[in-house]
Design a protein around this motif. Sequence first.
Motif, PDB file in Angstrom:
ATOM      1  N   ILE A 191     -10.735  -2.983  18.678  1.00  0.00           N
ATOM      2  CA  ILE A 191     -11.157  -1.668  18.188  1.00  0.00           C
ATOM      3  C   ILE A 191     -10.856  -1.572  16.689  1.00  0.00           C
ATOM      4  O   ILE A 191      -9.721  -1.758  16.252  1.00  0.00           O
ATOM      5  CB  ILE A 191     -10.412  -0.536  18.926  1.00  0.00           C
ATOM      6  N   LEU A 192     -11.909  -1.313  15.939  1.00  0.00           N
ATOM      7  CA  LEU A 192     -11.765  -1.000  14.510  1.00  0.00           C
ATOM      8  C   LEU A 192     -11.890   0.504  14.400  1.00  0.00           C
ATOM      9  O   LEU A 192     -12.983   1.053  14.576  1.00  0.00           O
ATOM     10  CB  LEU A 192     -12.873  -1.692  13.689  1.00  0.00           C
ATOM     11  N   SER A 193     -10.768   1.169  14.178  1.00  0.00           N
ATOM     12  CA  SER A 193     -10.796   2.621  14.205  1.00  0.00           C
ATOM     13  C   SER A 193     -11.053   3.210  12.815  1.00  0.00           C
ATOM     14  O   SER A 193     -10.428   2.809  11.835  1.00  0.00           O
ATOM     15  CB  SER A 193      -9.461   3.106  14.775  1.00  0.00           C
ATOM     16  N   TYR A 194     -12.012   4.147  12.749  1.00  0.00           N
ATOM     17  CA  TYR A 194     -12.189   4.932  11.522  1.00  0.00           C
ATOM     18  C   TYR A 194     -10.994   5.894  11.529  1.00  0.00           C
ATOM     19  O   TYR A 194     -11.104   7.031  11.963  1.00  0.00           O
ATOM     20  CB  TYR A 194     -13.464   5.750  11.570  1.00  0.00           C
ATOM     21  N   ALA A 195      -9.846   5.413  11.087  1.00  0.00           N
ATOM     22  CA  ALA A 195      -8.603   6.162  11.280  1.00  0.00           C
ATOM     23  C   ALA A 195      -8.477   7.319  10.301  1.00  0.00           C
ATOM     24  O   ALA A 195      -8.139   8.438  10.681  1.00  0.00           O
ATOM     25  CB  ALA A 195      -7.419   5.213  11.158  1.00  0.00           C
ATOM     26  N   ARG A 200      -2.079   3.031   0.311  1.00  0.00           N
ATOM     27  CA  ARG A 200      -0.911   3.448   1.118  1.00  0.00           C
ATOM     28  C   ARG A 200      -1.028   2.966   2.554  1.00  0.00           C
ATOM     29  O   ARG A 200      -0.037   2.596   3.178  1.00  0.00           O
ATOM     30  CB  ARG A 200      -0.766   4.967   1.053  1.00  0.00           C
ATOM     31  N   VAL A 201      -2.222   2.994   3.089  1.00  0.00           N
ATOM     32  CA  VAL A 201      -2.400   2.533   4.476  1.00  0.00           C
ATOM     33  C   VAL A 201      -2.067   1.049   4.577  1.00  0.00           C
ATOM     34  O   VAL A 201      -1.351   0.613   5.479  1.00  0.00           O
ATOM     35  CB  VAL A 201      -3.843   2.822   4.960  1.00  0.00           C
ATOM     36  N   LYS A 202      -2.546   0.280   3.615  1.00  0.00           N
ATOM     37  CA  LYS A 202      -2.285  -1.168   3.680  1.00  0.00           C
ATOM     38  C   LYS A 202      -0.801  -1.467   3.495  1.00  0.00           C
ATOM     39  O   LYS A 202      -0.217  -2.259   4.242  1.00  0.00           O
ATOM     40  CB  LYS A 202      -3.123  -1.895   2.616  1.00  0.00           C
ATOM     41  N   THR A 203      -0.167  -0.820   2.505  1.00  0.00           N
ATOM     42  CA  THR A 203       1.236  -1.151   2.244  1.00  0.00           C
ATOM     43  C   THR A 203       2.149  -0.586   3.336  1.00  0.00           C
ATOM     44  O   THR A 203       3.173  -1.168   3.654  1.00  0.00           O
ATOM     45  CB  THR A 203       1.706  -0.645   0.857  1.00  0.00           C
ATOM     46  N   THR A 204       1.773   0.547   3.939  1.00  0.00           N
ATOM     47  CA  THR A 204       2.632   1.142   4.967  1.00  0.00           C
ATOM     48  C   THR A 204       2.550   0.377   6.280  1.00  0.00           C
ATOM     49  O   THR A 204       3.566   0.139   6.929  1.00  0.00           O
ATOM     50  CB  THR A 204       2.232   2.622   5.214  1.00  0.00           C
ATOM     51  N   PHE A 205       1.340  -0.004   6.684  1.00  0.00           N
ATOM     52  CA  PHE A 205       1.189  -0.558   8.039  1.00  0.00           C
ATOM     53  C   PHE A 205       0.925  -2.056   8.053  1.00  0.00           C
ATOM     54  O   PHE A 205       1.193  -2.722   9.054  1.00  0.00           O
ATOM     55  CB  PHE A 205       0.073   0.176   8.796  1.00  0.00           C
ATOM     56  N   GLY A 206       0.350  -2.571   6.976  1.00  0.00           N
ATOM     57  CA  GLY A 206       0.074  -4.012   6.937  1.00  0.00           C
ATOM     58  C   GLY A 206      -0.968  -4.462   7.941  1.00  0.00           C
ATOM     59  O   GLY A 206      -1.113  -5.654   8.203  1.00  0.00           O
ATOM     60  N   TYR A 207      -1.694  -3.524   8.529  1.00  0.00           N
ATOM     61  CA  TYR A 207      -2.730  -3.888   9.505  1.00  0.00           C
ATOM     62  C   TYR A 207      -3.999  -4.348   8.791  1.00  0.00           C
ATOM     63  O   TYR A 207      -4.211  -4.007   7.628  1.00  0.00           O
ATOM     64  CB  TYR A 207      -3.057  -2.657  10.371  1.00  0.00           C
ATOM     65  N   PRO A 208      -4.849  -5.111   9.476  1.00  0.00           N
ATOM     66  CA  PRO A 208      -6.172  -5.390   8.893  1.00  0.00           C
ATOM     67  C   PRO A 208      -6.840  -4.049   8.561  1.00  0.00           C
ATOM     68  O   PRO A 208      -6.965  -3.184   9.429  1.00  0.00           O
ATOM     69  CB  PRO A 208      -6.913  -6.114  10.019  1.00  0.00           C
ATOM     70  N   LEU A 228      -1.754   9.002   6.764  1.00  0.00           N
ATOM     71  CA  LEU A 228      -0.786   8.047   7.308  1.00  0.00           C
ATOM     72  C   LEU A 228      -0.453   8.398   8.758  1.00  0.00           C
ATOM     73  O   LEU A 228      -0.276   7.516   9.597  1.00  0.00           O
ATOM     74  CB  LEU A 228       0.480   8.018   6.444  1.00  0.00           C
ATOM     75  N   ARG A 229      -0.382   9.703   9.066  1.00  0.00           N
ATOM     76  CA  ARG A 229      -0.147  10.093  10.466  1.00  0.00           C
ATOM     77  C   ARG A 229      -1.326   9.694  11.341  1.00  0.00           C
ATOM     78  O   ARG A 229      -1.154   9.212  12.462  1.00  0.00           O
ATOM     79  CB  ARG A 229       0.067  11.611  10.573  1.00  0.00           C
ATOM     80  N   GLU A 230      -2.544   9.890  10.832  1.00  0.00           N
ATOM     81  CA  GLU A 230      -3.733   9.509  11.612  1.00  0.00           C
ATOM     82  C   GLU A 230      -3.731   8.008  11.912  1.00  0.00           C
ATOM     83  O   GLU A 230      -4.030   7.582  13.021  1.00  0.00           O
ATOM     84  CB  GLU A 230      -5.016   9.858  10.824  1.00  0.00           C
ATOM     85  N   VAL A 231      -3.394   7.226  10.886  1.00  0.00           N
ATOM     86  CA  VAL A 231      -3.393   5.779  11.067  1.00  0.00           C
ATOM     87  C   VAL A 231      -2.279   5.372  12.044  1.00  0.00           C
ATOM     88  O   VAL A 231      -2.496   4.544  12.936  1.00  0.00           O
ATOM     89  CB  VAL A 231      -3.235   5.054   9.707  1.00  0.00           C
TER      90      VAL A 231
END
Length: 329
Positions: A194-198, A264-272, A236-239
């Motif tokens: 699942i690629l979520s439009y987060a 911020r999403v990339k550095t916080t979660f490190g997810y693809p 960030l909460r949504e992600v």
Amino acid sequence: MNQPAFPDYRPRRMRQSPLLRRMVAETELNARQLVLPFFARPGSKVRRPIGAMPGVSQLSVDELVKDATAAHAAGVPAVLLFGIPDTKDEKASGAYARNGIVQQAVRALKRELPGLLVITDVCLCEYMSHGHCGIVHRAAGKVLNDPTLKLLARAAVSHAEAGADVVAPSDMMDGRVRAIRTALDGAGFQDTPILSYAAKYASAFYGPFREAAESAPQFGDRRSYQMNPANAEEALREVALDIAEGADMVMVKPALAYLDILHRVKTTFGYPTAAYAVSAEHAMIKAAAEKGWIDERAVTLEALLGMRRAGADIIITYAAKDVCGWLKG
Ligand code: PBG
């Protein structure tokens, strides 16, 4: 430490030749990171150009396969499918019909181009007579969250049954990733990511897309489900929620006006992490280039490189095929 320690550090030394510049480039844009969206519609030999998106057309499945073949040959590794059904209703029947337009397109693409990654957009707005992304309770003037989840889950399973490699929910209902993950697992599709439009914002930059997908809401707007452009912490909460519910990849959308969120999403979660360079981002570049005001190729490449620098691993862009050509040339 990133501060120059040497008192006579001269940054221009490393910019003096293409060879040196290339050697120390921190970011790269590669064809493997690109995803090209397509709009499938019923019929055959149908090719309807979209006014505000030069170079993009609604295509019947036969034409879509042709264009996808050419894009794949140019180096595009993945496509994202949207559907425009013949008929719309108040329960988005076309979104989860076994022989719906997206389901047909997926089957044709997987048959003709097994090496192409096929991602499907999971949403109801293109299939709803009112154009909202969920079930509408008219008297209350509301988009209902939980009843919508069942339909989204059905749509995702029907895409997986047709052969979709990845499903990408874009509706912004709460709890949809969990609902879709549970339904996919229950139907035997544990391996479908699942690629979520987060972090999807209620954005004016979707204007041309709504013409393309014939999905403009007929009343109200999407601000009760898509995010307020003023908010970053909320993204960030949504992600975090989507990851907790089972998202394998997360998306920030739009891209250019939201590079801080992407970072911020990339550095916080490190997810693809995916960035969606949406329809108006494309339209603005095309329009200015048509007037001769900007260099289309240079501006497009710079904008996409900015998304990479901000943290995007994957970039969804209507320019994907052109970009593949430019990267080679
Ligand atoms: C469907 C959807 C939209 C986009 C992608 N999926 C439109 C919207 O939310 O109104 C926009 C894509 C673009 O502008 O290129 N919910």
